[in-house]
Design an enzyme around this catalytic site. Structure first.
Site, mmCIF file in Angstrom:
data_model
loop_
_atom_site.group_PDB
_atom_site.id
_atom_site.type_symbol
_atom_site.label_atom_id
_atom_site.label_comp_id
_atom_site.label_asym_id
_atom_site.label_seq_id
_atom_site.Cartn_x
_atom_site.Cartn_y
_atom_site.Cartn_z
ATOM 1 N N ASP A 1 0.853 -1.196 0.000
ATOM 2 C CA ASP A 1 0.000 0.000 0.000
ATOM 3 C C ASP A 1 0.886 1.242 0.000
ATOM 4 O O ASP A 1 1.736 1.396 0.867
ATOM 5 C CB ASP A 1 -0.879 -0.059 1.261
ATOM 6 C CG ASP A 1 -1.722 1.176 1.445
ATOM 7 O OD1 ASP A 1 -2.935 1.101 1.259
ATOM 8 O OD2 ASP A 1 -1.166 2.236 1.817
ATOM 9 N N GLU B 1 -2.710 0.057 -4.381
ATOM 10 C CA GLU B 1 -2.611 -1.148 -3.552
ATOM 11 C C GLU B 1 -2.569 -2.383 -4.427
ATOM 12 O O GLU B 1 -3.302 -2.475 -5.408
ATOM 13 C CB GLU B 1 -3.854 -1.293 -2.660
ATOM 14 C CG GLU B 1 -3.854 -0.435 -1.425
ATOM 15 C CD GLU B 1 -5.147 -0.606 -0.643
ATOM 16 O OE1 GLU B 1 -5.409 -1.728 -0.179
ATOM 17 O OE2 GLU B 1 -5.888 0.369 -0.529
#
Length: 417
Positions: free
Chosen positions: A11, A114
């Site tokens: 992320d 992500e």
DNA sequence: TCTGGGGTCCTAGGACCC
DNA sequence: TCTGGGGTCCTAGGACCC
């Protein structure tokens, strides 16, 4: 028993803001946006004024993602505001994916910032997951210029929850034997799929932490929250077993575009023109994906922020701009409550692959002509830009002839692991 | 709260069929 | 018709993700 799987969730920390800062530093800027109160956000003049990403110093002023720029400026009058440049973000995202591909081919892009990685098989080649996650994190920082968090666990849900633990620039594990210590003390709103409506319902029955939910009675939760209750109860207990979805974009379920109009629309003609420009975009994307649709939906948001939608199931399959727009027109006229319109959206679903088209009894040479026309227009627009060919109704209207969407193939995000 | 845009899945009610 | 029940399809709205 099969061997335990190992997943990473990577992320990007404050993605849009980090990428903007990185890009600017690489292009001669002396200021690192990450070190000052700054945000990436839209333009309030066109009624797109919300915060899309914030720096850590901006977060100290209590500025939150999604709030209006106006409110953000009240909290911090010296705030630096940057307009989003989606192509730069897409490039940064692609660069990260290419780097991660060196470690595993099993990558699921979950959003622009992500991705999930199935590291199970790579373990034999590269070794210890924690060591390698740290290596990936450092390489992204050194080679690409931005920081990430990496979560590691035996399923995707826990890998994602791990990546959220403490930011920025960190690697965390969240294995089953760590739940009690690292996961259960967290507020239940931190749990994936517990949103703003579910939180008060849980609080009302005495559930405040993820641990409270994990140790609650499943039947009770199901009674209050139905199937969603079962899902979040399982998540709280770390139960989740979905696999990496490699062909997610082939299995797309719906295609839609919408737009907030800079002014309130009060008449049918203007509304239809905006709907046509959205239809042009949606049907172009539909054809690009080689899909046909049989469900069409129109959403209207009025100037009081109330939304409603109408949809219609077709008894044929289509990817034609004209056919879709005919339905859109009818749907809009049947649903519009004659009040000022702030936002319009259209969406097509019940998608089938193009090769499955069953020619309806209405199909004839005329349709074949329209298909050829759509195809030709698409080719020209991909080659020379969307403005190269436009319907005369758009001339002097001040309305973009193809509207909606950020960029072609910009990866989007949803809540399905 | 002057509050974007792109998705997926679930639920509830009504129509319609046998 | 002061009436059952199960199944499927369609529609509208809502919840969640970022």
């Amino acid at each position: 028993m099969q061997n335990k799987k190992i997943f990473f969730l990577i992320d990007v920390n404050s993605a849009f803001l980090s990428w903007e800062a990185t890009y600017r530093l690489q292009h001669g800027s002396k200021i690192d946006l990450r070190n000052i109160p700054s945000i990436v956000g839209g333009d309030p003049k066109t009624r797109h004024g919300i915060v899309l990403a914030k720096s850590i110093p901006a977060k100290k002023y209590n500025i939150t993602t999604g709030e209006s720029l106006r409110d953000a400026l009240i909290k911090c009058p010296t705030l630096t505001i940057i307009k989003p440049s989606y192509m730069i973000y897409l490039q940064a995202s692609n660069a990260m994916i290419n780097l991660v591909k060196e470690y595993s081919p099993k990558i699921q892009r979950f959003s622009i910032d992500e991705c999930f990685v199935d590291y199970t098989d790579s373990q034999k080649i590269f070794g210890d997951p924690i060591k390698v996650a740290n290596e990936i994190k450092e390489r992204i920082k050194n080679e690409l210029g931005f920081t990430v968090n990496i979560g590691i666990s035996n399923n995707k849900l826990l890998a994602k929850m791990a990546s959220d633990l403490k930011k920025p620039d960190m690697v965390h594990t969240l294995f089953k034997d760590e739940l009690k210590e690292k996961f259960w003390p967290l507020s239940v709103e931190k749990l994936f799929m517990v949103g703003r409506k579910t939180l008060p319902k849980l609080n009302r029955i005495g559930i405040f932490t993820i641990g409270d939910l994990a140790n609650s009675n499943l039947e009770l939760i199901q009674y209050y929250l139905k199937s969603h209750g079962k899902l979040i109860w399982e998540y709280a207990n770390g139960i989740e077993n979905s696999q990496i979805m490699l062909n997610k974009y082939e299995n797309i379920k719906s295609i839609g575009n919408s737009t907030t109009i800079p002014y309130d629309i009060e008449n049918v003609e203007i509304a239809l023109l905006h709907l046509l420009s959205l239809t042009e975009m949606v049907s172009m994307r539909l054809r690009d994906k080689k899909k046909l649709c049989s469900l069409i939906s129109v959403t209207i948001k009025n100037n009081e922020f109330i939304s409603y939608s109408h949809q219609r199931k077709l008894y044929y399959l289509t990817d034609s701009t004209n056919e879709i727009f005919n339905e859109v027109k009818k749907l809009f006229i049947n649903s519009w409550k004659n009040e000022p319109i702030r936002h319009l959206g259209i969406s097509v679903s019940s998608l089938k692959n193009n090769d499955e088209k069953q020619l309806s009894i209405w199909d004839n040479k005329n349709n074949e002509k329209l298909r050829k026309l759509d195809q030709t227009i698409d080719e020209l627009r991909y080659k020379y830009g969307n403005q190269i060919i436009q319907r005369t109704s758009f001339l002097h209207s001040g309305i973009k002839n193809v509207n909606g969407g950020i960029e072609k193939d910009y990866p989007t995000m949803n809540s399905i692991l």
